[in-house]
Design a protein around this motif. Structure first.
Motif, PDB file in Angstrom:
ATOM      1  N   ARG A  25     -58.124   7.459 -18.167  1.00  0.00           N
ATOM      2  CA  ARG A  25     -59.499   6.783 -17.199  1.00  0.00           C
ATOM      3  C   ARG A  25     -60.115   5.909 -17.697  1.00  0.00           C
ATOM      4  NH1 ARG A  25     -61.785  10.840 -13.965  1.00  0.00           N
ATOM      5  NH2 ARG A  25     -64.316  10.341 -14.478  1.00  0.00           N
ATOM      6  N   ARG A  26     -60.265   5.363 -18.914  1.00  0.00           N
ATOM      7  CA  ARG A  26     -61.401   4.801 -19.734  1.00  0.00           C
ATOM      8  C   ARG A  26     -60.477   3.498 -19.677  1.00  0.00           C
ATOM      9  NH1 ARG A  26     -63.055   3.975 -25.795  1.00  0.00           N
ATOM     10  NH2 ARG A  26     -64.986   2.333 -25.589  1.00  0.00           N
ATOM     11  N   VAL A  27     -59.127   3.192 -19.936  1.00  0.00           N
ATOM     12  CA  VAL A  27     -58.275   1.848 -20.444  1.00  0.00           C
ATOM     13  C   VAL A  27     -58.090   1.908 -18.542  1.00  0.00           C
ATOM     14  CG1 VAL A  27     -55.840   1.161 -20.497  1.00  0.00           C
ATOM     15  CG2 VAL A  27     -56.624   2.945 -22.311  1.00  0.00           C
ATOM     16  N   LEU A  28     -57.714   2.417 -17.597  1.00  0.00           N
ATOM     17  CA  LEU A  28     -58.404   1.700 -16.192  1.00  0.00           C
ATOM     18  C   LEU A  28     -59.343   1.483 -15.679  1.00  0.00           C
ATOM     19  CD1 LEU A  28     -56.257   5.008 -14.494  1.00  0.00           C
ATOM     20  CD2 LEU A  28     -55.061   2.252 -14.533  1.00  0.00           C
ATOM     21  N   MET A  29     -60.599   1.596 -16.452  1.00  0.00           N
ATOM     22  CA  MET A  29     -61.771   1.377 -15.832  1.00  0.00           C
ATOM     23  C   MET A  29     -62.061   0.301 -16.501  1.00  0.00           C
ATOM     24  SD  MET A  29     -64.220   2.360 -13.318  1.00  0.00           S
ATOM     25  CE  MET A  29     -64.873   0.998 -13.273  1.00  0.00           C
ATOM     26  N   ILE A  30     -61.452  -0.208 -17.814  1.00  0.00           N
ATOM     27  CA  ILE A  30     -61.703  -1.542 -17.668  1.00  0.00           C
ATOM     28  C   ILE A  30     -61.143  -3.091 -17.627  1.00  0.00           C
ATOM     29  CG2 ILE A  30     -61.000  -2.725 -20.315  1.00  0.00           C
ATOM     30  CD1 ILE A  30     -62.286  -0.024 -21.911  1.00  0.00           C
ATOM     31  N   GLY A  31     -59.279  -2.273 -16.973  1.00  0.00           N
ATOM     32  CA  GLY A  31     -58.213  -2.207 -16.821  1.00  0.00           C
ATOM     33  C   GLY A  31     -58.700  -3.362 -15.247  1.00  0.00           C
ATOM     34  N   ILE A  32     -59.362  -2.673 -14.820  1.00  0.00           N
ATOM     35  CA  ILE A  32     -60.309  -2.985 -13.126  1.00  0.00           C
ATOM     36  C   ILE A  32     -60.960  -3.551 -13.460  1.00  0.00           C
ATOM     37  CG2 ILE A  32     -62.300  -2.087 -11.295  1.00  0.00           C
ATOM     38  CD1 ILE A  32     -59.894   0.793 -11.576  1.00  0.00           C
ATOM     39  N   LEU A  33     -62.694  -3.723 -14.366  1.00  0.00           N
ATOM     40  CA  LEU A  33     -63.262  -5.458 -14.729  1.00  0.00           C
ATOM     41  C   LEU A  33     -62.561  -6.068 -14.963  1.00  0.00           C
ATOM     42  CD1 LEU A  33     -65.831  -2.740 -16.780  1.00  0.00           C
ATOM     43  CD2 LEU A  33     -66.376  -3.494 -14.455  1.00  0.00           C
ATOM     44  N   GLY A  34     -61.557  -6.219 -15.407  1.00  0.00           N
ATOM     45  CA  GLY A  34     -60.940  -6.953 -15.875  1.00  0.00           C
ATOM     46  C   GLY A  34     -60.532  -8.149 -14.748  1.00  0.00           C
ATOM     47  N   ALA A  35     -59.678  -7.135 -14.221  1.00  0.00           N
ATOM     48  CA  ALA A  35     -59.207  -7.605 -12.728  1.00  0.00           C
ATOM     49  C   ALA A  35     -59.664  -8.029 -11.739  1.00  0.00           C
ATOM     50  CB  ALA A  35     -58.601  -6.274 -11.804  1.00  0.00           C
ATOM     51  N   LEU A  36     -60.962  -7.439 -11.604  1.00  0.00           N
ATOM     52  CA  LEU A  36     -62.378  -8.131 -10.745  1.00  0.00           C
ATOM     53  C   LEU A  36     -62.935  -9.224 -10.917  1.00  0.00           C
ATOM     54  CD1 LEU A  36     -64.743  -4.591 -10.520  1.00  0.00           C
ATOM     55  CD2 LEU A  36     -63.005  -6.130  -8.976  1.00  0.00           C
ATOM     56  N   VAL A  37     -63.482  -9.851 -12.165  1.00  0.00           N
ATOM     57  CA  VAL A  37     -63.395 -10.757 -13.054  1.00  0.00           C
ATOM     58  C   VAL A  37     -62.584 -11.666 -13.046  1.00  0.00           C
ATOM     59  CG1 VAL A  37     -64.107 -11.851 -14.805  1.00  0.00           C
ATOM     60  CG2 VAL A  37     -64.962  -9.731 -14.871  1.00  0.00           C
ATOM     61  N   LEU A  38     -61.541 -11.750 -13.238  1.00  0.00           N
ATOM     62  CA  LEU A  38     -59.903 -12.687 -13.052  1.00  0.00           C
ATOM     63  C   LEU A  38     -59.603 -12.684 -11.786  1.00  0.00           C
ATOM     64  CD1 LEU A  38     -57.641 -13.867 -14.823  1.00  0.00           C
ATOM     65  CD2 LEU A  38     -56.533 -12.343 -13.905  1.00  0.00           C
ATOM     66  N   ARG A  39     -59.852 -12.144 -10.721  1.00  0.00           N
ATOM     67  CA  ARG A  39     -59.435 -11.960  -9.340  1.00  0.00           C
ATOM     68  C   ARG A  39     -59.876 -13.062  -8.558  1.00  0.00           C
ATOM     69  NH1 ARG A  39     -55.456  -9.509 -10.087  1.00  0.00           N
ATOM     70  NH2 ARG A  39     -54.622  -7.853  -8.586  1.00  0.00           N
ATOM     71  N   ILE A  72     -52.039  -4.247 -20.470  1.00  0.00           N
ATOM     72  CA  ILE A  72     -53.421  -3.557 -19.368  1.00  0.00           C
ATOM     73  C   ILE A  72     -53.730  -5.754 -18.417  1.00  0.00           C
ATOM     74  CG2 ILE A  72     -54.870  -2.876 -17.908  1.00  0.00           C
ATOM     75  CD1 ILE A  72     -52.066  -1.066 -18.173  1.00  0.00           C
ATOM     76  N   GLY A  73     -54.487  -6.015 -19.809  1.00  0.00           N
ATOM     77  CA  GLY A  73     -55.221  -6.935 -19.258  1.00  0.00           C
ATOM     78  C   GLY A  73     -53.950  -8.250 -18.755  1.00  0.00           C
ATOM     79  N   ILE A  74     -52.870  -8.410 -19.365  1.00  0.00           N
ATOM     80  CA  ILE A  74     -52.104  -9.253 -19.819  1.00  0.00           C
ATOM     81  C   ILE A  74     -51.239  -9.488 -17.782  1.00  0.00           C
ATOM     82  CG2 ILE A  74     -49.347 -10.719 -20.137  1.00  0.00           C
ATOM     83  CD1 ILE A  74     -50.089  -9.728 -23.015  1.00  0.00           C
ATOM     84  N   ILE A  75     -51.048  -7.489 -17.651  1.00  0.00           N
ATOM     85  CA  ILE A  75     -50.554  -6.634 -16.231  1.00  0.00           C
ATOM     86  C   ILE A  75     -51.549  -8.219 -15.491  1.00  0.00           C
ATOM     87  CG2 ILE A  75     -49.812  -5.179 -15.260  1.00  0.00           C
ATOM     88  CD1 ILE A  75     -49.352  -3.807 -17.997  1.00  0.00           C
ATOM     89  N   ASP A  76     -53.182  -7.368 -15.640  1.00  0.00           N
ATOM     90  CA  ASP A  76     -53.376  -8.015 -14.723  1.00  0.00           C
ATOM     91  C   ASP A  76     -53.563  -9.545 -14.285  1.00  0.00           C
ATOM     92  OD1 ASP A  76     -54.813  -5.205 -13.359  1.00  0.00           O
ATOM     93  OD2 ASP A  76     -56.236  -6.424 -15.517  1.00  0.00           O
ATOM     94  N   VAL A  77     -53.248 -10.227 -15.336  1.00  0.00           N
ATOM     95  CA  VAL A  77     -53.190 -11.577 -14.963  1.00  0.00           C
ATOM     96  C   VAL A  77     -51.808 -12.304 -14.297  1.00  0.00           C
ATOM     97  CG1 VAL A  77     -52.961 -13.710 -16.048  1.00  0.00           C
ATOM     98  CG2 VAL A  77     -54.182 -12.262 -17.097  1.00  0.00           C
ATOM     99  N   VAL A  78     -50.551 -11.495 -14.333  1.00  0.00           N
ATOM    100  CA  VAL A  78     -49.842 -11.466 -13.355  1.00  0.00           C
ATOM    101  C   VAL A  78     -49.793 -11.112 -12.232  1.00  0.00           C
ATOM    102  CG1 VAL A  78     -47.154 -10.613 -13.592  1.00  0.00           C
ATOM    103  CG2 VAL A  78     -47.534 -11.165 -15.646  1.00  0.00           C
ATOM    104  N   PHE A  79     -50.255 -10.609 -11.832  1.00  0.00           N
ATOM    105  CA  PHE A  79     -50.084  -9.264 -10.525  1.00  0.00           C
ATOM    106  C   PHE A  79     -51.252 -10.804 -10.315  1.00  0.00           C
ATOM    107  CE2 PHE A  79     -47.746  -5.803 -12.067  1.00  0.00           C
ATOM    108  CZ  PHE A  79     -46.762  -5.560 -10.953  1.00  0.00           C
TER     109      PHE A  79
END
Length: 340
Positions: free
Chosen positions: A116-130, A216-223
């Motif tokens: 849960r915690r990892v996904l929440m941080i990943g989502i925050l990173g995805a929002l900022v990156l997007r 997860i952060g790297i995956i966010d960048v790729v997607f």
């Protein structure tokens, strides 16, 4: 670049996202490290989808969908179609993203209660990156029209590559990022609760959970590199681009727990995504020859994704696809191997 977004609309949307994240964080902190049940994941997934369609309904009304003014009604209809099409594409890409997340969690043997915690941080990173990439993309398109052709060609290439890659076994072990992490960061042999760092024999080390966060952060960048051109193929309005992206991402955590372990059931979805990317890439390449109506894009996207998911339920997954996502098998870490 032309946009329907007024300062008030941007402010209201930012306030909504902030409230949504605070609610999610509050629920997370209250429950602590606990597994998410299928029932809870299903409820939250439905809530996020419902909220997204309430938003597009409000947007349609706000832009004059009920005023009787033909011009306002036409604008409201087009923008509503653009949002829904973008939302469907981003949601479908997010599903593919989820399966890669699951692969990482399985590889490292991350307990369900820590995900849960990892996904929440990943989502925050995805929002900022997007948000950053959408701003850059909008500025580039506004200044250099030919960027649209670059995006279109990239989407067609990505779609073909995705089609060819279906069923190939993802190989994290040979990942350049993972190899770099192992060379430069001392990683503890096991988890220490939800901590990202711990001490082993007096030496401060990163836990496997920290490595997972980086991946997860790297995956966010790729997607993001795939999804941002996809949404710009549907609309170049920054407000629609960002809102459809954000609404698709906000439900990502709940959808992860709902779809975990279901990749084999929807094994044809990747083919559907590949077709969608090729279609919208082609739409972007034809932008100066023939502008394909947004409604056609919406119908084509919905049909392709729906057919690929329905066929997945009736056509058994080939053995090579099942083996490519061995989520039910024990990972090396769970077997007690300590080479990492």
């Amino acid at each position: 670049m032309m946009t329907i977004g007024t300062p008030l609309m941007w402010l209201l949307f930012a306030a909504f996202v902030l409230v949504a994240l605070l609610i999610d964080f509050y629920a997370l902190s209250r429950r602590g490290a606990q597994r998410v049940s299928m029932r809870e994941a299903a409820i939250w997934s439905l809530i996020w989808v419902a909220v997204s369609f309430v938003f597009v309904g409000w947007l349609w009304w706000y832009l004059g969908g009920t005023t009787g003014d033909p011009s306002a009604e036409a604008t409201a209809q087009v923008k509503a179609f653009e949002f829904v099409t973008g939302y469907l594409v981003e949601k479908a890409l997010a599903v593919d993203n989820i399966f890669v997340f699951l692969l990482v969690f399985t590889y490292f043997g991350v307990p369900g209660e820590y995900q849960r915690r990892v996904l929440m941080i990943g989502i925050l990173g995805a929002l900022v990156l997007r948000a950053i990439m959408i701003l850059i993309g909008a500025l580039l398109i506004a200044r250099f029209h030919w960027v649209l052709y670059v995006f279109g060609a990239f989407l067609v290439y990505t779609g073909i590559k995705m089609w060819r890659a279906v069923g190939e076994e993802p190989d994290l072990e040979s990942s350049t990022a993972l190899k770099w992490i192992r060379r430069h960061i001392a990683v503890a042999p096991g988890f220490d609760g939800e901590k990202f760092f711990t001490r082993v024999d007096g030496v401060r080390m990163a836990t496997p959970l920290f490595v997972v966060i980086i991946l997860i952060g790297i995956i966010d960048v790729v997607f993001a590199v795939d999804s941002i051109p996809a949404i710009f193929a549907i609309t170049t309005d920054p407000f629609i681009v960002l809102t459809s992206n954000v609404f698709a991402i906000l439900g990502l955590r709940a959808m992860y727990f709902l779809l975990a372990g279901m990749h084999e059931r929807f094994h044809l979805l990747s083919y559907g995504l590949a077709i969608v990317l090729i279609l919208i890439g082609g739409k972007m390449l034809l932008v100066d020859i023939y502008k394909i109506p947004v409604l056609w894009s919406l119908v084509a996207t919905a049909i392709v994704l729906a057919v690929s998911m329905v066929l997945s339920l009736y056509i058994p997954a080939p053995a090579h696809v099942t083996n490519a996502y061995p989520f039910s098998r024990r990972t090396p870490r769970e077997k007690g191997e300590t080479e990492r």
